[in-house]
Write an enzyme that holds these catalytic residues in place. Structure first.
Site, PDB file in Angstrom:
ATOM      1  N   GLU A  81       0.822  -1.206   0.000  1.00  0.00           N
ATOM      2  CA  GLU A  81       0.000   0.000   0.000  1.00  0.00           C
ATOM      3  C   GLU A  81       0.858   1.260   0.000  1.00  0.00           C
ATOM      4  O   GLU A  81       1.679   1.461   0.882  1.00  0.00           O
ATOM      5  CB  GLU A  81      -0.939   0.001   1.220  1.00  0.00           C
ATOM      6  N   CYS A 144      -8.105  -1.563   8.170  1.00  0.00           N
ATOM      7  CA  CYS A 144      -6.702  -1.686   7.751  1.00  0.00           C
ATOM      8  C   CYS A 144      -6.115  -0.314   7.458  1.00  0.00           C
ATOM      9  O   CYS A 144      -5.031   0.031   7.931  1.00  0.00           O
ATOM     10  CB  CYS A 144      -6.568  -2.583   6.521  1.00  0.00           C
ATOM     11  N   HIS A 168      -1.692  -5.672   1.883  1.00  0.00           N
ATOM     12  CA  HIS A 168      -2.951  -6.412   1.796  1.00  0.00           C
ATOM     13  C   HIS A 168      -2.719  -7.747   1.094  1.00  0.00           C
ATOM     14  O   HIS A 168      -1.992  -7.823   0.096  1.00  0.00           O
ATOM     15  CB  HIS A 168      -4.008  -5.607   1.031  1.00  0.00           C
TER      16      HIS A 168
HETATM   17  N1  PCA Z   1      -8.903  -6.508   6.342  1.00  0.00           N
HETATM   18  C1  PCA Z   1      -9.760  -5.367   6.614  1.00  0.00           C
HETATM   19  C2  PCA Z   1      -9.683  -5.168   8.096  1.00  0.00           C
HETATM   20  C3  PCA Z   1      -8.986  -6.353   8.654  1.00  0.00           C
HETATM   21  C4  PCA Z   1      -8.468  -7.086   7.488  1.00  0.00           C
HETATM   22  O1  PCA Z   1      -7.755  -8.093   7.537  1.00  0.00           O
HETATM   23  C5  PCA Z   1      -9.426  -4.134   5.787  1.00  0.00           C
HETATM   24  O2  PCA Z   1      -8.941  -4.287   4.661  1.00  0.00           O
HETATM   25  O3  PCA Z   1      -9.655  -3.017   6.248  1.00  0.00           O
END
Ligand code: PCA
Length: 204
Positions: A81, A144, A168
């Site tokens: 990210e 996240c 992610h």
């Molecule tokens: N994914 C979510 C919150 C926790 C996770 O593992 C997100 O992308 O915000």
């Protein structure tokens, strides 16, 4: 030797597993990283996740970098990210039942942070290793992103110049429904190890 704080998330939204938790718990068992990493599994809560990482960073000066993992179940690549936005906007509540109206996560604070780690180089290296990876421009508007923002905001005013990165992950193929977006567990494990190594190299 500086340590890397590595976080994953608990399952959320009725799911039974979160690949980020599984990968982080596995990293904690690897002899190669013994004594070099501190791992933590966070609740999918805007408030509790950011409070916990803040507490860990304030408690432990040996932490020289932060690597955070979370699930993005519509993706098929490891996503590094680029940004952490000071914004919440999500159709679902967090695990505390919080579903704020769209708006700033930390009112009055900087709008966003842009990651200056060599993300494109790391994506190239991952790709050469046969691991689908990309730089992503948004971590979304849910927990996240908020946790990533809380960490970036805290570290921005910290003299130690400690870097952070949010990654992610897709679902594991062996746990995803047939045909759903996913990436194999073995490749995700390799990617996680690679990223820990790079973050250890970046720790300050
Ligand atoms: N994914 C979510 C919150 C926790 C996770 O593992 C997100 O992308 O915000």
């Amino acid at each position: 030797m500086k340590k890397v704080l590595i976080t994953g998330f608990l399952p959320f939204a009725g799911q039974s597993v979160n690949p980020s938790q599984i990968l982080v718990e596995r990293l904690a068992t690897l002899p190669a990283f013994a004594g070099k990493i501190r791992t933590e599994i966070l609740p999918v809560s805007y408030q509790r996740a950011s409070d916990r990482v803040r507490q860990l960073l304030e408690m432990d000066e040996a932490i020289g970098a932060v690597l955070m993992f979370g699930l993005a179940q519509k993706r098929t690549k490891i996503s590094l990210e680029r940004t952490a936005m000071n914004w919440i906007e999500s159709g679902i509540a967090d695990e505390d039942g919080e579903k704020p109206e769209p708006g700033a996560f930390s009112p009055g604070r900087q709008l966003a942070y842009f990651n200056s780690l060599p993300l494109l180089e790391w994506v190239k290296e991952l790709t050469v290793m046969g691991i689908p990876a990309e730089v992503s421009l948004s971590a979304g508007g849910y927990v996240c992103n908020a946790t990533s923002y809380a960490v970036a905001d805290l570290l921005s005013s910290d003299d130690l110049q400690r870097p952070s990165l949010f990654v992610h992950l897709p679902l594991f193929t062996d746990l995803a429904a047939a045909g759903a977006p996913s990436l194999s567990r073995a490749l995700q494990e390799k990617a996680a190890e690679f990223l820990v190594t790079r973050m250890l190299g970046s720790a300050s």
